[in-house]
Design an enzyme around this catalytic site. Structure first.
Site, PDB file in Angstrom:
ATOM      1  N   ASP A 120      -6.976   4.355  -4.458  1.00  0.00           N
ATOM      2  CA  ASP A 120      -7.652   4.196  -3.162  1.00  0.00           C
ATOM      3  C   ASP A 120      -8.300   5.571  -2.932  1.00  0.00           C
ATOM      4  O   ASP A 120      -8.520   6.316  -3.913  1.00  0.00           O
ATOM      5  CB  ASP A 120      -6.649   3.820  -2.056  1.00  0.00           C
ATOM      6  CG  ASP A 120      -7.338   3.293  -0.783  1.00  0.00           C
ATOM      7  OD1 ASP A 120      -7.715   2.119  -0.743  1.00  0.00           O
ATOM      8  OD2 ASP A 120      -7.522   4.089   0.174  1.00  0.00           O
ATOM      9  N   LYS A 155       0.857  -1.190   0.000  1.00  0.00           N
ATOM     10  CA  LYS A 155       0.000   0.000   0.000  1.00  0.00           C
ATOM     11  C   LYS A 155       0.886   1.230   0.000  1.00  0.00           C
ATOM     12  O   LYS A 155       2.038   1.171   0.417  1.00  0.00           O
ATOM     13  CB  LYS A 155      -0.875   0.021   1.260  1.00  0.00           C
ATOM     14  CG  LYS A 155      -2.132   0.848   1.128  1.00  0.00           C
ATOM     15  CD  LYS A 155      -3.260   0.057   0.509  1.00  0.00           C
ATOM     16  CE  LYS A 155      -4.491   0.885   0.263  1.00  0.00           C
ATOM     17  NZ  LYS A 155      -5.637   0.022  -0.072  1.00  0.00           N
TER      18      LYS A 155
HETATM   19  N1  GLU Z   1      -7.368   0.256  -2.828  1.00  0.00           N
HETATM   20  C1  GLU Z   1      -8.126  -0.914  -3.152  1.00  0.00           C
HETATM   21  C2  GLU Z   1      -8.147  -1.843  -1.950  1.00  0.00           C
HETATM   22  O1  GLU Z   1      -8.209  -1.371  -0.834  1.00  0.00           O
HETATM   23  C3  GLU Z   1      -7.709  -1.564  -4.455  1.00  0.00           C
HETATM   24  C4  GLU Z   1      -6.274  -1.923  -4.598  1.00  0.00           C
HETATM   25  C5  GLU Z   1      -5.873  -2.419  -5.984  1.00  0.00           C
HETATM   26  O2  GLU Z   1      -6.703  -2.480  -6.875  1.00  0.00           O
HETATM   27  O3  GLU Z   1      -4.702  -2.773  -6.108  1.00  0.00           O
HETATM   28  O4  GLU Z   1      -8.177  -3.052  -2.045  1.00  0.00           O
END
Ligand code: GLU
Length: 445
Positions: free
Chosen positions: A166, A126
Protein backbone atom coordinates in the site's frame (compact mmCIF):
# COMPACT_ATOMS: atom_id res chain seq x y z
CA UNK A 1 -29.76 6.88 7.77
CA UNK A 2 -32.23 4.10 8.64
CA UNK A 3 -33.02 4.31 12.40
CA UNK A 4 -32.22 0.61 13.06
CA UNK A 5 -28.81 1.03 11.45
CA UNK A 6 -28.17 4.37 13.11
CA UNK A 7 -28.45 2.77 16.56
CA UNK A 8 -25.90 0.12 15.61
CA UNK A 9 -23.64 2.73 14.02
CA UNK A 10 -23.76 4.89 17.18
CA UNK A 11 -22.63 1.92 19.29
CA UNK A 12 -19.75 1.27 16.89
CA UNK A 13 -18.66 4.91 17.12
CA UNK A 14 -18.88 4.98 20.92
CA UNK A 15 -16.91 1.76 21.17
CA UNK A 16 -14.11 3.00 18.93
CA UNK A 17 -13.44 6.55 20.13
CA UNK A 18 -11.06 8.83 18.28
CA UNK A 19 -10.99 6.76 15.08
CA UNK A 20 -12.37 9.40 12.71
CA UNK A 21 -11.56 7.69 9.43
CA UNK A 22 -13.04 4.41 10.66
CA UNK A 23 -16.21 6.25 11.72
CA UNK A 24 -16.39 7.87 8.29
CA UNK A 25 -16.01 4.58 6.42
CA UNK A 26 -18.60 2.84 8.60
CA UNK A 27 -21.11 5.70 8.31
CA UNK A 28 -20.79 5.82 4.54
CA UNK A 29 -21.51 2.10 4.21
CA UNK A 30 -24.40 2.16 6.71
CA UNK A 31 -26.04 5.02 4.79
CA UNK A 32 -26.42 2.70 1.80
CA UNK A 33 -27.75 -0.33 3.61
CA UNK A 34 -31.27 0.63 4.80
CA UNK A 35 -33.06 -0.90 1.77
CA UNK A 36 -31.08 -4.15 2.10
CA UNK A 37 -32.32 -4.64 5.64
CA UNK A 38 -35.92 -4.05 4.58
CA UNK A 39 -35.56 -7.02 2.22
CA UNK A 40 -33.33 -9.13 4.46
CA UNK A 41 -34.39 -8.91 8.13
CA UNK A 42 -32.24 -12.01 8.72
CA UNK A 43 -29.14 -9.82 8.47
CA UNK A 44 -30.31 -7.83 11.51
CA UNK A 45 -31.27 -10.97 13.42
CA UNK A 46 -27.85 -12.43 12.65
CA UNK A 47 -26.08 -9.33 14.05
CA UNK A 48 -24.22 -9.07 10.75
CA UNK A 49 -23.48 -5.35 11.07
CA UNK A 50 -22.28 -5.60 14.65
CA UNK A 51 -19.97 -8.45 13.67
CA UNK A 52 -18.76 -6.74 10.49
CA UNK A 53 -17.65 -3.70 12.48
CA UNK A 54 -15.73 -5.74 15.04
CA UNK A 55 -12.51 -7.11 13.53
CA UNK A 56 -11.96 -10.84 14.02
CA UNK A 57 -8.50 -10.06 15.38
CA UNK A 58 -6.36 -6.93 15.89
CA UNK A 59 -2.62 -7.18 16.37
CA UNK A 60 -0.48 -4.26 17.56
CA UNK A 61 3.23 -4.78 18.09
CA UNK A 62 6.54 -3.06 18.73
CA UNK A 63 8.98 -2.78 15.82
CA UNK A 64 12.51 -2.09 17.07
CA UNK A 65 15.27 -1.41 14.55
CA UNK A 66 18.66 0.30 14.30
CA UNK A 67 19.21 3.24 11.96
CA UNK A 68 22.38 3.92 9.95
CA UNK A 69 23.78 6.10 12.73
CA UNK A 70 23.47 3.19 15.17
CA UNK A 71 20.54 4.74 17.05
CA UNK A 72 17.73 2.53 18.34
CA UNK A 73 14.37 3.31 16.76
CA UNK A 74 10.94 2.11 17.87
CA UNK A 75 7.87 2.05 15.67
CA UNK A 76 4.43 0.56 16.04
CA UNK A 77 3.18 -2.23 13.78
CA UNK A 78 -0.45 -3.17 13.07
CA UNK A 79 -2.40 -5.94 11.43
CA UNK A 80 -6.17 -5.83 11.60
CA UNK A 81 -7.71 -9.12 10.46
CA UNK A 82 -11.18 -7.84 9.78
CA UNK A 83 -13.29 -10.47 8.10
CA UNK A 84 -12.56 -13.93 6.72
CA UNK A 85 -16.03 -14.99 5.56
CA UNK A 86 -14.99 -15.16 1.91
CA UNK A 87 -11.35 -16.23 2.18
CA UNK A 88 -8.10 -15.56 4.02
CA UNK A 89 -7.69 -12.00 5.26
CA UNK A 90 -6.26 -9.97 2.37
CA UNK A 91 -5.06 -6.41 2.14
CA UNK A 92 -1.99 -4.24 2.03
CA UNK A 93 0.53 -2.88 4.49
CA UNK A 94 0.96 0.90 4.70
CA UNK A 95 4.17 2.47 5.99
CA UNK A 96 3.50 6.14 6.65
CA UNK A 97 3.81 8.41 9.71
CA UNK A 98 0.03 9.00 9.69
CA UNK A 99 -0.72 5.31 10.31
CA UNK A 100 -2.63 4.56 13.52
CA UNK A 101 -5.26 2.02 14.53
CA UNK A 102 -8.15 4.13 13.19
CA UNK A 103 -6.52 4.46 9.77
CA UNK A 104 -5.77 0.73 9.58
CA UNK A 105 -9.35 -0.06 10.61
CA UNK A 106 -10.90 2.22 8.00
CA UNK A 107 -8.71 0.63 5.35
CA UNK A 108 -9.46 -2.89 6.59
CA UNK A 109 -13.20 -2.19 6.71
CA UNK A 110 -13.20 -0.86 3.12
CA UNK A 111 -11.16 -3.86 2.05
CA UNK A 112 -13.91 -6.31 3.12
CA UNK A 113 -16.37 -4.86 0.59
CA UNK A 114 -13.76 -4.21 -2.09
CA UNK A 115 -12.51 -7.77 -1.95
CA UNK A 116 -16.06 -9.14 -2.03
CA UNK A 117 -16.79 -7.07 -5.15
CA UNK A 118 -13.86 -8.61 -7.02
CA UNK A 119 -15.65 -11.98 -6.92
CA UNK A 120 -12.40 -13.59 -5.75
CA UNK A 121 -12.14 -15.77 -2.59
CA UNK A 122 -10.49 -13.20 -0.31
CA UNK A 123 -11.48 -11.76 3.07
CA UNK A 124 -10.52 -8.30 4.30
CA UNK A 125 -7.58 -7.09 6.37
CA UNK A 126 -5.02 -4.32 6.50
CA UNK A 127 -1.85 -3.44 8.33
CA UNK A 128 1.17 -1.24 8.44
CA UNK A 129 3.28 0.96 10.61
CA UNK A 130 3.85 4.59 11.53
CA UNK A 131 7.38 4.13 10.15
CA UNK A 132 8.30 6.95 7.75
CA UNK A 133 10.31 5.55 4.82
CA UNK A 134 11.04 9.03 3.41
CA UNK A 135 14.77 9.76 3.45
CA UNK A 136 15.65 6.31 4.78
CA UNK A 137 18.49 4.35 3.17
CA UNK A 138 17.96 1.00 1.53
CA UNK A 139 19.70 -0.69 4.45
CA UNK A 140 17.39 1.01 6.94
CA UNK A 141 14.33 -0.04 4.95
CA UNK A 142 15.62 -3.62 4.96
CA UNK A 143 16.27 -3.69 8.69
CA UNK A 144 12.87 -2.20 9.39
CA UNK A 145 11.10 -4.76 7.15
CA UNK A 146 12.99 -7.62 8.77
CA UNK A 147 12.04 -6.47 12.25
CA UNK A 148 8.41 -5.94 11.21
CA UNK A 149 8.20 -9.48 9.80
CA UNK A 150 9.91 -10.97 12.85
CA UNK A 151 6.62 -10.34 14.68
CA UNK A 152 4.15 -10.47 11.78
CA UNK A 153 5.20 -13.91 10.48
CA UNK A 154 3.36 -15.77 13.26
CA UNK A 155 0.03 -14.21 12.25
CA UNK A 156 0.07 -14.66 8.48
CA UNK A 157 0.09 -17.50 5.96
CA UNK A 158 -1.26 -18.58 2.60
CA UNK A 159 -4.50 -19.85 4.21
CA UNK A 160 -4.65 -17.29 7.03
CA UNK A 161 -3.75 -13.77 6.06
CA UNK A 162 -2.00 -12.53 2.92
CA UNK A 163 -0.53 -9.00 3.11
CA UNK A 164 0.64 -6.92 0.13
CA UNK A 165 1.71 -3.34 -0.49
CA UNK A 166 0.00 0.00 0.00
CA UNK A 167 1.44 3.51 0.50
CA UNK A 168 5.17 3.22 1.32
CA UNK A 169 5.29 -0.52 0.57
CA UNK A 170 6.25 -1.59 -2.95
CA UNK A 171 8.26 -4.35 -4.58
CA UNK A 172 11.42 -3.60 -2.61
CA UNK A 173 9.70 -3.83 0.78
CA UNK A 174 7.74 -6.96 -0.20
CA UNK A 175 11.08 -8.54 -1.15
CA UNK A 176 12.63 -7.87 2.26
CA UNK A 177 9.45 -8.99 4.05
CA UNK A 178 9.25 -12.20 2.01
CA UNK A 179 12.92 -13.00 2.56
CA UNK A 180 12.55 -12.69 6.32
CA UNK A 181 9.35 -14.77 6.35
CA UNK A 182 11.13 -17.50 4.40
CA UNK A 183 14.11 -17.42 6.70
CA UNK A 184 12.10 -17.62 9.92
CA UNK A 185 9.64 -20.28 8.75
CA UNK A 186 12.00 -22.27 6.51
CA UNK A 187 9.17 -22.42 3.96
CA UNK A 188 9.06 -21.15 0.40
CA UNK A 189 5.42 -20.20 0.79
CA UNK A 190 4.85 -17.99 -2.25
CA UNK A 191 1.19 -17.34 -1.45
CA UNK A 192 1.89 -15.63 1.88
CA UNK A 193 2.47 -12.20 0.32
CA UNK A 194 1.50 -10.62 -3.00
CA UNK A 195 3.22 -7.94 -5.03
CA UNK A 196 6.31 -10.12 -5.29
CA UNK A 197 8.97 -9.79 -8.00
CA UNK A 198 8.44 -11.72 -11.22
CA UNK A 199 11.33 -14.14 -10.73
CA UNK A 200 10.17 -15.20 -7.25
CA UNK A 201 6.44 -15.75 -7.54
CA UNK A 202 5.05 -12.37 -8.53
CA UNK A 203 2.44 -11.75 -11.20
CA UNK A 204 2.77 -9.70 -14.33
CA UNK A 205 0.35 -6.73 -14.32
CA UNK A 206 0.27 -6.58 -10.48
CA UNK A 207 2.35 -3.35 -10.46
CA UNK A 208 0.07 -1.74 -13.04
CA UNK A 209 -3.18 -3.23 -11.79
CA UNK A 210 -4.60 -0.62 -9.40
CA UNK A 211 -4.04 2.33 -11.73
CA UNK A 212 -5.09 0.46 -14.85
CA UNK A 213 -8.13 -0.91 -13.08
CA UNK A 214 -9.25 2.54 -11.94
CA UNK A 215 -9.16 3.81 -15.51
CA UNK A 216 -10.93 0.72 -16.85
CA UNK A 217 -13.68 1.27 -14.26
CA UNK A 218 -13.96 4.96 -15.14
CA UNK A 219 -14.08 4.12 -18.86
CA UNK A 220 -17.04 1.80 -18.19
CA UNK A 221 -18.81 4.61 -16.31
CA UNK A 222 -18.14 7.03 -19.18
CA UNK A 223 -19.53 4.51 -21.69
CA UNK A 224 -22.92 4.57 -19.92
CA UNK A 225 -23.20 8.18 -21.16
CA UNK A 226 -21.82 7.50 -24.62
CA UNK A 227 -18.42 8.93 -23.63
CA UNK A 228 -14.87 7.58 -23.30
CA UNK A 229 -11.42 8.67 -22.12
CA UNK A 230 -10.57 9.72 -25.66
CA UNK A 231 -10.09 13.50 -25.68
CA UNK A 232 -10.67 13.97 -21.94
CA UNK A 233 -8.61 16.38 -19.88
CA UNK A 234 -7.55 14.43 -16.81
CA UNK A 235 -6.09 15.52 -13.49
CA UNK A 236 -4.54 12.90 -11.23
CA UNK A 237 -3.45 13.39 -7.64
CA UNK A 238 -0.46 11.51 -6.29
CA UNK A 239 2.57 10.25 -8.18
CA UNK A 240 3.09 6.83 -6.66
CA UNK A 241 2.35 3.44 -8.12
CA UNK A 242 -1.41 3.97 -8.50
CA UNK A 243 -1.14 7.45 -10.00
CA UNK A 244 1.61 6.60 -12.48
CA UNK A 245 -0.23 3.61 -13.88
CA UNK A 246 -3.54 5.46 -14.01
CA UNK A 247 -1.82 8.20 -16.03
CA UNK A 248 -0.30 5.62 -18.39
CA UNK A 249 -3.60 3.86 -19.00
CA UNK A 250 -5.65 7.05 -19.41
CA UNK A 251 -3.21 8.33 -22.02
CA UNK A 252 -3.26 4.97 -23.84
CA UNK A 253 -7.02 5.46 -24.12
CA UNK A 254 -6.54 8.89 -25.71
CA UNK A 255 -6.82 11.24 -22.73
CA UNK A 256 -4.38 14.01 -21.89
CA UNK A 257 -3.31 13.88 -18.26
CA UNK A 258 -2.21 17.43 -17.50
CA UNK A 259 -1.20 17.18 -13.85
CA UNK A 260 -0.20 15.03 -10.91
CA UNK A 261 1.05 15.79 -7.41
CA UNK A 262 3.12 14.75 -4.42
CA UNK A 263 2.94 15.91 -0.82
CA UNK A 264 5.01 19.02 -1.65
CA UNK A 265 3.24 20.34 -4.75
CA UNK A 266 2.07 19.49 -8.26
CA UNK A 267 3.20 19.69 -11.88
CA UNK A 268 1.20 20.99 -14.80
CA UNK A 269 2.22 19.59 -18.18
CA UNK A 270 -0.37 20.67 -20.75
CA UNK A 271 1.17 18.45 -23.44
CA UNK A 272 0.37 15.39 -21.34
CA UNK A 273 2.59 13.86 -18.69
CA UNK A 274 5.66 12.03 -19.96
CA UNK A 275 5.14 8.72 -18.17
CA UNK A 276 8.65 7.39 -18.91
CA UNK A 277 10.22 10.47 -17.31
CA UNK A 278 7.85 10.31 -14.36
CA UNK A 279 8.70 6.62 -13.79
CA UNK A 280 12.42 7.40 -14.02
CA UNK A 281 12.17 10.12 -11.37
CA UNK A 282 9.78 8.40 -8.99
CA UNK A 283 10.51 4.69 -9.39
CA UNK A 284 14.19 4.56 -10.37
CA UNK A 285 15.63 7.64 -8.67
CA UNK A 286 13.02 7.69 -5.84
CA UNK A 287 13.06 11.47 -6.29
CA UNK A 288 10.48 14.24 -5.90
CA UNK A 289 8.05 15.57 -8.48
CA UNK A 290 9.82 18.92 -8.50
CA UNK A 291 12.66 17.22 -10.41
CA UNK A 292 10.29 16.73 -13.38
CA UNK A 293 10.08 20.47 -14.11
CA UNK A 294 13.74 20.95 -14.97
CA UNK A 295 13.81 17.95 -17.28
CA UNK A 296 10.95 18.79 -19.63
CA UNK A 297 9.95 21.99 -21.39
CA UNK A 298 6.74 23.93 -20.81
CA UNK A 299 6.10 22.42 -17.40
CA UNK A 300 5.07 24.35 -14.32
CA UNK A 301 5.75 23.12 -10.82
CA UNK A 302 3.47 24.60 -8.19
CA UNK A 303 4.94 24.46 -4.72
CA UNK A 304 2.20 23.70 -2.16
CA UNK A 305 -1.41 24.29 -3.21
CA UNK A 306 -3.87 21.68 -4.39
CA UNK A 307 -3.95 19.90 -7.72
CA UNK A 308 -7.76 20.18 -7.45
CA UNK A 309 -7.44 23.89 -8.24
CA UNK A 310 -7.02 22.80 -11.88
CA UNK A 311 -9.85 22.15 -14.32
CA UNK A 312 -10.51 18.63 -15.53
CA UNK A 313 -13.22 16.64 -17.24
CA UNK A 314 -12.08 13.52 -15.41
CA UNK A 315 -10.54 13.55 -11.92
CA UNK A 316 -8.60 10.55 -10.62
CA UNK A 317 -7.69 11.03 -6.95
CA UNK A 318 -4.86 8.54 -6.41
CA UNK A 319 -3.04 10.01 -3.39
CA UNK A 320 -4.63 9.36 0.01
CA UNK A 321 -7.74 9.58 2.18
CA UNK A 322 -9.74 12.81 2.43
CA UNK A 323 -7.57 14.68 -0.06
CA UNK A 324 -10.52 16.10 -2.03
CA UNK A 325 -13.02 18.11 -0.01
CA UNK A 326 -16.45 19.59 -0.67
CA UNK A 327 -15.13 22.98 -1.81
CA UNK A 328 -12.73 21.37 -4.29
CA UNK A 329 -15.53 19.11 -5.54
CA UNK A 330 -17.85 22.09 -6.07
CA UNK A 331 -15.16 23.96 -8.00
CA UNK A 332 -14.44 20.95 -10.24
CA UNK A 333 -18.17 20.55 -10.92
CA UNK A 334 -18.51 24.24 -11.88
CA UNK A 335 -15.64 23.84 -14.34
CA UNK A 336 -16.93 20.97 -16.42
CA UNK A 337 -16.16 17.80 -14.50
CA UNK A 338 -17.82 14.65 -15.91
CA UNK A 339 -16.40 11.78 -13.90
CA UNK A 340 -14.36 10.81 -10.85
CA UNK A 341 -12.57 7.48 -10.39
CA UNK A 342 -11.06 6.96 -6.95
CA UNK A 343 -7.67 5.25 -7.26
CA UNK A 344 -6.89 5.87 -3.58
CA UNK A 345 -8.90 4.61 -0.61
CA UNK A 346 -11.59 7.13 0.45
CA UNK A 347 -9.85 10.16 -1.14
CA UNK A 348 -13.11 12.16 -1.34
CA UNK A 349 -14.59 13.49 1.88
CA UNK A 350 -18.26 12.79 2.58
CA UNK A 351 -19.05 16.39 1.54
CA UNK A 352 -17.23 15.91 -1.75
CA UNK A 353 -19.12 12.69 -2.50
CA UNK A 354 -22.40 14.49 -1.79
CA UNK A 355 -21.45 17.32 -4.18
CA UNK A 356 -20.56 14.89 -6.97
CA UNK A 357 -23.73 12.88 -6.52
CA UNK A 358 -26.03 15.91 -6.36
CA UNK A 359 -24.46 17.24 -9.56
CA UNK A 360 -25.00 13.90 -11.33
CA UNK A 361 -21.27 13.37 -11.86
CA UNK A 362 -20.22 9.79 -12.60
CA UNK A 363 -18.57 8.83 -9.32
CA UNK A 364 -16.67 5.55 -8.89
CA UNK A 365 -15.88 5.00 -5.18
CA UNK A 366 -12.50 3.52 -4.28
CA UNK A 367 -13.82 0.23 -2.99
CA UNK A 368 -15.03 -0.49 -6.55
CA UNK A 369 -12.77 1.63 -8.75
CA UNK A 370 -9.43 0.68 -7.15
CA UNK A 371 -10.20 -3.02 -6.66
CA UNK A 372 -7.98 -3.99 -9.59
CA UNK A 373 -4.90 -4.11 -7.36
CA UNK A 374 -6.22 -6.58 -4.87
CA UNK A 375 -7.99 -8.53 -7.62
CA UNK A 376 -4.65 -9.02 -9.36
CA UNK A 377 -3.16 -10.02 -6.01
CA UNK A 378 -5.77 -12.77 -5.99
CA UNK A 379 -4.62 -13.73 -9.50
CA UNK A 380 -1.08 -13.85 -8.12
CA UNK A 381 -2.31 -16.21 -5.38
CA UNK A 382 -3.94 -18.41 -8.07
CA UNK A 383 -0.67 -18.59 -9.98
CA UNK A 384 1.24 -19.41 -6.77
CA UNK A 385 -1.22 -22.14 -5.82
CA UNK A 386 -0.86 -23.79 -9.23
CA UNK A 387 2.90 -23.05 -9.48
CA UNK A 388 2.21 -21.35 -12.77
CA UNK A 389 2.87 -17.93 -14.27
CA UNK A 390 0.65 -16.29 -16.80
CA UNK A 391 1.49 -13.97 -19.70
CA UNK A 392 0.98 -10.22 -19.45
CA UNK A 393 -1.78 -10.35 -22.07
CA UNK A 394 -3.71 -13.10 -20.30
CA UNK A 395 -3.41 -11.44 -16.88
CA UNK A 396 -4.44 -8.06 -18.25
CA UNK A 397 -7.42 -9.65 -19.93
CA UNK A 398 -8.46 -11.18 -16.57
CA UNK A 399 -8.04 -7.78 -14.87
CA UNK A 400 -10.20 -6.11 -17.51
CA UNK A 401 -12.91 -8.76 -17.15
CA UNK A 402 -12.88 -8.33 -13.37
CA UNK A 403 -13.12 -4.53 -13.54
CA UNK A 404 -15.91 -4.60 -16.11
CA UNK A 405 -17.62 -7.20 -13.91
CA UNK A 406 -17.35 -4.97 -10.83
CA UNK A 407 -18.69 -2.01 -12.78
CA UNK A 408 -21.63 -3.98 -14.10
CA UNK A 409 -22.45 -5.49 -10.71
CA UNK A 410 -22.42 -2.06 -9.04
CA UNK A 411 -24.60 -0.62 -11.81
CA UNK A 412 -27.05 -3.53 -11.71
CA UNK A 413 -27.29 -3.36 -7.90
CA UNK A 414 -27.96 0.39 -8.04
CA UNK A 415 -30.72 -0.28 -10.60
CA UNK A 416 -32.17 -3.07 -8.49
CA UNK A 417 -32.36 -0.80 -5.45
CA UNK A 418 -33.98 2.03 -7.40
CA UNK A 419 -31.08 4.47 -7.68
CA UNK A 420 -29.58 4.01 -11.17
CA UNK A 421 -26.06 5.35 -11.63
CA UNK A 422 -25.34 5.46 -7.87
CA UNK A 423 -22.11 3.49 -7.76
CA UNK A 424 -21.64 4.19 -4.04
CA UNK A 425 -24.90 2.41 -3.28
CA UNK A 426 -24.13 -0.33 -5.79
CA UNK A 427 -20.67 -1.00 -4.38
CA UNK A 428 -21.74 -0.93 -0.73
CA UNK A 429 -24.78 -3.15 -1.20
CA UNK A 430 -23.10 -5.46 -3.72
CA UNK A 431 -20.12 -6.10 -1.44
CA UNK A 432 -22.19 -6.29 1.74
CA UNK A 433 -24.77 -8.83 0.58
CA UNK A 434 -22.08 -11.24 -0.53
CA UNK A 435 -20.24 -11.08 2.79
CA UNK A 436 -23.45 -11.11 4.85
CA UNK A 437 -24.75 -14.25 3.12
CA UNK A 438 -21.46 -16.06 3.79
CA UNK A 439 -21.43 -14.93 7.43
CA UNK A 440 -24.98 -16.17 8.01
CA UNK A 441 -24.13 -19.51 6.44
CA UNK A 442 -21.09 -19.92 8.68
CA UNK A 443 -22.95 -19.35 11.94
CA UNK A 444 -22.25 -17.07 14.88
CA UNK A 445 -18.49 -16.76 14.93
N1 GLU B 1 -3.37 -1.92 -0.83
C1 GLU B 1 -4.15 -2.29 -1.98
C2 GLU B 1 -5.60 -1.95 -1.72
O1 GLU B 1 -5.88 -0.95 -1.10
C3 GLU B 1 -3.89 -3.71 -2.45
C4 GLU B 1 -4.05 -4.79 -1.44
C5 GLU B 1 -3.62 -6.17 -1.91
O2 GLU B 1 -3.17 -6.32 -3.04
O3 GLU B 1 -3.80 -7.09 -1.11
O4 GLU B 1 -6.53 -2.60 -2.17
Amino acid sequence: MDARLEAIRDTVLARNPGEGEFHQAVTEVFESLGPVHDRHPEFLEGAILERLCEPERQIIFRVPWVDDAGRFQINRGFRVEFNSALGPFKGGLRFHPSVNLGIVKFLGFEQIFKNALTGMPIGGGKGGSDFDPRGRSDAEIMRFCQSFMTELYRHIGEYTDVPAGDIGVGGREIGYLFGQYKRITNRYESGVLTGKGISWGGSLVRPEATGYGTVIFAEEMLKTRGLSFDGQRVVVSGSGNVAINAIAKAQTLGATVVACSDSSGYIVDEAGIDVALLRQIKEVERGRLKDYEARRSAVTYVDGGSVWDLDATVALPCATQNELDGAAAARLVRHGLLAVGEGANMPSTRDAVAVFQEAGILFGPGKAANAGGVATSALEMQQNASRDSWSFAHTEERLTEIMVGIHDRCAATADEYGDPGNYVLGANIGGFVKVADAMLAQGLI
